[in-house]
Write a protein that holds these residues in place. Structure first.
Motif, PDB file in Angstrom:
ATOM      1  N   LEU A  16       0.832  -1.206   0.000  1.00 22.99           N
ATOM      2  CA  LEU A  16       0.000   0.000   0.000  1.00 22.99           C
ATOM      3  C   LEU A  16       0.863   1.252   0.000  1.00 22.99           C
ATOM      4  CD1 LEU A  16      -2.805  -1.032   2.470  1.00 22.99           C
ATOM      5  CD2 LEU A  16      -2.919  -0.805   0.006  1.00 22.99           C
ATOM      6  N   LEU A  54     -11.532   9.898  -5.762  1.00 16.85           N
ATOM      7  CA  LEU A  54     -10.610   8.779  -5.599  1.00 16.85           C
ATOM      8  C   LEU A  54      -9.252   9.210  -5.042  1.00 16.85           C
ATOM      9  CD1 LEU A  54     -11.348   6.658  -8.770  1.00 16.85           C
ATOM     10  CD2 LEU A  54     -12.214   6.411  -6.464  1.00 16.85           C
ATOM     11  N   THR A 100      -8.645  10.889  -2.559  1.00 15.42           N
ATOM     12  CA  THR A 100      -8.649  10.760  -1.101  1.00 15.42           C
ATOM     13  C   THR A 100      -7.933   9.479  -0.676  1.00 15.42           C
ATOM     14  OG1 THR A 100     -10.846  11.669  -1.306  1.00 15.42           O
ATOM     15  CG2 THR A 100     -10.156  11.047   0.887  1.00 15.42           C
ATOM     16  N   TYR A 101      -8.077   8.408  -1.485  1.00 11.80           N
ATOM     17  CA  TYR A 101      -7.459   7.130  -1.114  1.00 11.80           C
ATOM     18  C   TYR A 101      -5.946   7.209  -1.093  1.00 11.80           C
ATOM     19  CZ  TYR A 101     -11.940   5.018  -1.306  1.00 11.80           C
ATOM     20  OH  TYR A 101     -13.224   4.720  -1.043  1.00 11.80           O
ATOM     21  N   LEU A 128      -5.093   8.974   2.138  1.00 11.66           N
ATOM     22  CA  LEU A 128      -5.447   8.175   3.313  1.00 11.66           C
ATOM     23  C   LEU A 128      -4.507   6.974   3.443  1.00 11.66           C
ATOM     24  CD1 LEU A 128      -7.659   8.535   5.358  1.00 11.66           C
ATOM     25  CD2 LEU A 128      -9.158   7.162   3.961  1.00 11.66           C
ATOM     26  N   TRP A 154      -1.638   6.085   6.190  1.00 13.07           N
ATOM     27  CA  TRP A 154      -1.778   4.901   7.047  1.00 13.07           C
ATOM     28  C   TRP A 154      -0.616   3.927   6.866  1.00 13.07           C
ATOM     29  CZ3 TRP A 154      -2.503  -0.352   6.049  1.00 13.07           C
ATOM     30  CH2 TRP A 154      -2.827  -1.116   7.181  1.00 13.07           C
ATOM     31  N   LEU A 213      -0.131   9.492   9.662  1.00  6.15           N
ATOM     32  CA  LEU A 213      -1.497   9.016   9.888  1.00  6.15           C
ATOM     33  C   LEU A 213      -2.418  10.189  10.212  1.00  6.15           C
ATOM     34  CD1 LEU A 213      -3.447   6.702  10.126  1.00  6.15           C
ATOM     35  CD2 LEU A 213      -2.876   6.521  12.528  1.00  6.15           C
ATOM     36  N   LEU A 260      -5.639  11.355   7.972  1.00 10.52           N
ATOM     37  CA  LEU A 260      -7.012  11.401   8.495  1.00 10.52           C
ATOM     38  C   LEU A 260      -7.618  12.789   8.339  1.00 10.52           C
ATOM     39  CD1 LEU A 260      -6.748   9.233  11.710  1.00 10.52           C
ATOM     40  CD2 LEU A 260      -7.956   8.719   9.609  1.00 10.52           C
ATOM     41  N   VAL A 309     -13.514  15.158   2.069  1.00 11.80           N
ATOM     42  CA  VAL A 309     -14.901  14.697   1.991  1.00 11.80           C
ATOM     43  C   VAL A 309     -15.857  15.854   2.269  1.00 11.80           C
ATOM     44  CG1 VAL A 309     -16.592  13.201   3.099  1.00 11.80           C
ATOM     45  CG2 VAL A 309     -14.379  12.300   2.472  1.00 11.80           C
ATOM     46  N   VAL A 347      -8.173  -3.009   7.153  1.00  9.09           N
ATOM     47  CA  VAL A 347      -7.904  -2.032   6.086  1.00  9.09           C
ATOM     48  C   VAL A 347      -7.906  -2.721   4.725  1.00  9.09           C
ATOM     49  CG1 VAL A 347      -6.175  -0.503   5.109  1.00  9.09           C
ATOM     50  CG2 VAL A 347      -6.679  -0.405   7.531  1.00  9.09           C
ATOM     51  N   ARG A 348      -7.250  -3.900   4.658  1.00 10.68           N
ATOM     52  CA  ARG A 348      -7.239  -4.621   3.386  1.00 10.68           C
ATOM     53  C   ARG A 348      -8.653  -5.066   2.993  1.00 10.68           C
ATOM     54  NH1 ARG A 348      -1.640  -5.461   2.379  1.00 10.68           N
ATOM     55  NH2 ARG A 348      -0.668  -4.843   4.308  1.00 10.68           N
ATOM     56  N   LEU A 368     -10.380  -2.292   1.434  1.00 11.79           N
ATOM     57  CA  LEU A 368      -9.884  -2.043   0.077  1.00 11.79           C
ATOM     58  C   LEU A 368     -10.467  -3.038  -0.919  1.00 11.79           C
ATOM     59  CD1 LEU A 368      -6.229  -1.010   0.759  1.00 11.79           C
ATOM     60  CD2 LEU A 368      -8.141   0.408   0.075  1.00 11.79           C
ATOM     61  N   LEU A 392     -13.681  -1.733  -1.786  1.00 14.80           N
ATOM     62  CA  LEU A 392     -13.507  -0.662  -2.769  1.00 14.80           C
ATOM     63  C   LEU A 392     -13.371  -1.246  -4.175  1.00 14.80           C
ATOM     64  CD1 LEU A 392     -12.862   2.301  -3.494  1.00 14.80           C
ATOM     65  CD2 LEU A 392     -10.489   1.809  -3.000  1.00 14.80           C
ATOM     66  N   ALA A 443     -17.710   4.143  -3.766  1.00 17.60           N
ATOM     67  CA  ALA A 443     -16.251   4.106  -3.742  1.00 17.60           C
ATOM     68  C   ALA A 443     -15.686   5.402  -3.173  1.00 17.60           C
ATOM     69  CB  ALA A 443     -15.718   3.865  -5.154  1.00 17.60           C
ATOM     70  N   VAL A 468     -16.561   3.985   1.434  1.00 22.23           N
ATOM     71  CA  VAL A 468     -15.352   3.258   1.831  1.00 22.23           C
ATOM     72  C   VAL A 468     -14.374   4.199   2.538  1.00 22.23           C
ATOM     73  CG1 VAL A 468     -13.476   1.802   1.031  1.00 22.23           C
ATOM     74  CG2 VAL A 468     -15.685   1.587  -0.006  1.00 22.23           C
ATOM     75  N   VAL A 469     -14.361   5.488   2.126  1.00 19.49           N
ATOM     76  CA  VAL A 469     -13.506   6.446   2.832  1.00 19.49           C
ATOM     77  C   VAL A 469     -13.916   6.503   4.301  1.00 19.49           C
ATOM     78  CG1 VAL A 469     -12.902   8.869   3.070  1.00 19.49           C
ATOM     79  CG2 VAL A 469     -12.971   7.851   0.822  1.00 19.49           C
ATOM     80  N   LEU A 519     -12.714   3.432   6.090  1.00 18.48           N
ATOM     81  CA  LEU A 519     -11.273   3.478   6.335  1.00 18.48           C
ATOM     82  C   LEU A 519     -10.948   4.424   7.478  1.00 18.48           C
ATOM     83  CD1 LEU A 519      -9.640   3.434   2.801  1.00 18.48           C
ATOM     84  CD2 LEU A 519      -9.389   1.754   4.603  1.00 18.48           C
ATOM     85  N   VAL A 520     -11.608   5.604   7.481  1.00 21.69           N
ATOM     86  CA  VAL A 520     -11.326   6.564   8.548  1.00 21.69           C
ATOM     87  C   VAL A 520     -11.716   5.960   9.889  1.00 21.69           C
ATOM     88  CG1 VAL A 520     -12.030   8.770   9.517  1.00 21.69           C
ATOM     89  CG2 VAL A 520     -11.467   8.611   7.102  1.00 21.69           C
ATOM     90  N   MET A 528      -9.145   3.427  10.907  1.00 20.17           N
ATOM     91  CA  MET A 528      -7.865   4.023  11.307  1.00 20.17           C
ATOM     92  C   MET A 528      -7.986   4.752  12.638  1.00 20.17           C
ATOM     93  SD  MET A 528      -6.486   5.418   7.693  1.00 20.17           S
ATOM     94  CE  MET A 528      -6.264   4.296   6.327  1.00 20.17           C
ATOM     95  N   VAL A 529      -9.126   5.445  12.862  1.00 15.74           N
ATOM     96  CA  VAL A 529      -9.285   6.187  14.115  1.00 15.74           C
ATOM     97  C   VAL A 529      -9.366   5.214  15.284  1.00 15.74           C
ATOM     98  CG1 VAL A 529     -10.878   7.627  15.429  1.00 15.74           C
ATOM     99  CG2 VAL A 529     -10.298   8.233  13.099  1.00 15.74           C
TER     100      VAL A 529
END
Lengths: 316, 164
Positions: free
Chosen positions: A76, A119, A121-122, A125, A129, A137, A141, A148, B26-27, B30, B33, B60, B64-65, B68-69, B72-73
């Protein structure tokens, strides 16, 4: 619509190379103008007026050592800069540079822009991460939350333009502005779009994702050499595209007095970009909570009001 | 066209299986996604550009954002592999099998219609359907979403009062 495949291919090649060159020289323009705003010269050592500086920068970035940190999630970590680069280039496919020069005239181009725009954003992000670093990180975030939130305001402003033009195709949107630029009837939407554009391109006064005083460099803290260059170039291509979009959506694209054509398009785009650079070197940074509050409590309501007024106007 | 359909159809299935079997959150997100993007492309291939791009934009680009957030948080490293769902797990299994059987039966018994090129996928046509013939269900769906938003806000406010 239906153009032969080789025509699409050479246009894609021209636009691709053009956008990369534009991004490289935008970096130079930014540094030059920043210099003048701060009463310095800016880069002036490489070539006449520093015009070869972008080449020197590119060579330097390519020759730097590639560092992949052992704590990073390798796959990633390597994918994130690629996502940024690809997502930055995708919108170019629908931008009409002149009446006849565009890669594709999608009937739903506005939606396409929003879809591929979301897209990127990915990249931010995942870059943040996968680095497994606290600064990266936090930067990632923050950036996701910011992108968004401002995407919503931007999309609402775009709906106003689509309503006025009665089409989602960018070519038709420009053609609808032949007699009157949307800047005037859509002034509220224009302001919202421009402010949201600053946030989407992560520029001051909204550059919180990489607030260097607190986050080192934000989501790309752990990136070096060519991987960093991808983030950097992606950012400037994004900036160039925002300039093009403001021109297409609000400033009448290729129309202008005397002879309409791509020269008007590029002149307007340059003026928009100059404005964005000017603002960047003039204003201080927002605080994060101010940034979010501004988007949700000011920009989005104003965009909704604009949408309501536009709908009423079009219904009458 | 057919080659692309198979390519993205297989990608969508790979994404869906990845969501099921990937234990890393996380994976897993994805893979979700990947599934959403592939389905968006499938809509495009079915000549429904509006639905296709809205699929990419909403699912997408936004949902999914958010996943993910949230992951991660909350710093979810790995899902517990022996997470016991109890009766709910059993019911989910039964319902899943039942759904699969029903879909398989319907697909086997009926001829799948060829994708024809009607102009129903354009935003204009879709708008006319939504605000004409299907106005009532459309408005009902929007009220449902509004209720969900208000509900979420009420829940947050109640918890904040508890804290203070």
């Amino acid at each position: 619509m239906a153009q032969p495949i080789f025509q699409t291919l050479w246009k894609t090649g021209v636009v691709f190379l053009g956008a990369l060159t534009a991004a490289a020289y935008l970096v130079l323009a930014e540094r030059k103008f920043a210099g003048y705003f701060q009463e310095r010269y800016g880069p002036n050592r490489v070539g006449p007026f520093g015009l070869l500086q972008p080449l020197a920068d590119a060579v330097k970035l390519l020759l730097k050592e590639e560092v992949i940190f052992p704590q990073a999630s390798r796959g990633l970590y390597l994918a994130a800069p690629v996502i940024i680069g690809v997502a930055a280039l995708l919108p170019l496919a629908v931008i009409p540079f002149s009446e006849h020069f565009y890669i594709a005239d999608l009937p739903v181009a506005v939606l396409y822009l929003l879809a591929v725009g979301s897209l990127s954003t990915y990249g931010v992000l995942l870059g943040g991460w996968s680095s497994n670093s606290k600064y990266a990180l936090l930067g990632g975030l923050r950036s996701a939350a910011q992108m968004v939130s401002y995407e919503i305001a931007m999309a609402l402003a775009l709906v106003g333009v689509a309503l006025m033009a009665q089409s989602l195709s960018l070519v038709k949107i420009v053609q609808a502005q032949q007699s009157l630029w949307f800047l005037i009837p859509q002034i509220l939407g224009f302001v919202v779009f421009l402010i949201a554009a600053f946030a989407e391109t992560n520029r001051l006064p909204f550059d919180l994702p990489e607030a260097e005083s607190e986050l080192v460099a934000g989501y790309h803290t752990e990136y070096s050499a060519f991987k960093f260059a991808m983030f950097f170039v992606g950012e400037y291509i994004h900036l160039f595209i925002v300039g093009c979009l403001v021109t297409v959506l609000y400033l009448g694209g290729w129309y202008g007095p005397w002879k309409p054509g791509p020269h008007w398009f590029f002149l307007k785009t340059f003026l928009v970009l100059f404005f964005m650079i000017w603002v960047r070197w003039t204003y201080p940074r927002f605080r994060f909570d101010q940034l979010m509050r501004f988007s949700w409590k000011v920009l989005i309501p104003v965009a909704l009001l604009n949408l309501l007024l536009t709908s009423l106007w079009m219904a009458l | 066209m057919t080659t692309l359909f198979w390519l993205f159809g297989v990608l969508a299935i790979v994404g869906a299986l990845g969501v099921l079997f990937q234990t890393h959150p996380v994976r897993g997100a994805l893979f979700l996604l990947l599934n959403f993007l592939a389905i968006g492309v499938l809509y495009l291939l079915a000549r429904a550009p509006f639905v296709g791009f809205v699929q990419i934009l909403v699912y997408a680009g936004a949902i999914v954002v958010l996943f993910l957030v949230a992951i991660m948080v909350m710093d979810l490293r790995r899902l517990e592999s022996d997470f016991d769902l109890g009766l709910m797990g059993f019911l989910t299994f039964v319902l899943g099998v039942a759904f699969f059987v029903i879909v398989a039966l319907v697909l086997l018994k009926n001829q799948i219609p060829e994708v024809s090129p009607p102009p129903t996928g354009t935003p204009e046509a879709l708008g006319e359907w939504l605000f004409g013939q299907y106005l009532v269900p459309f408005e009902l769906a929007s009220i449902l979403l509004l209720v969900a938003i208000v509900g979420a806000i009420v829940l947050i406010r109640r918890r904040r009062q508890d804290v203070s």
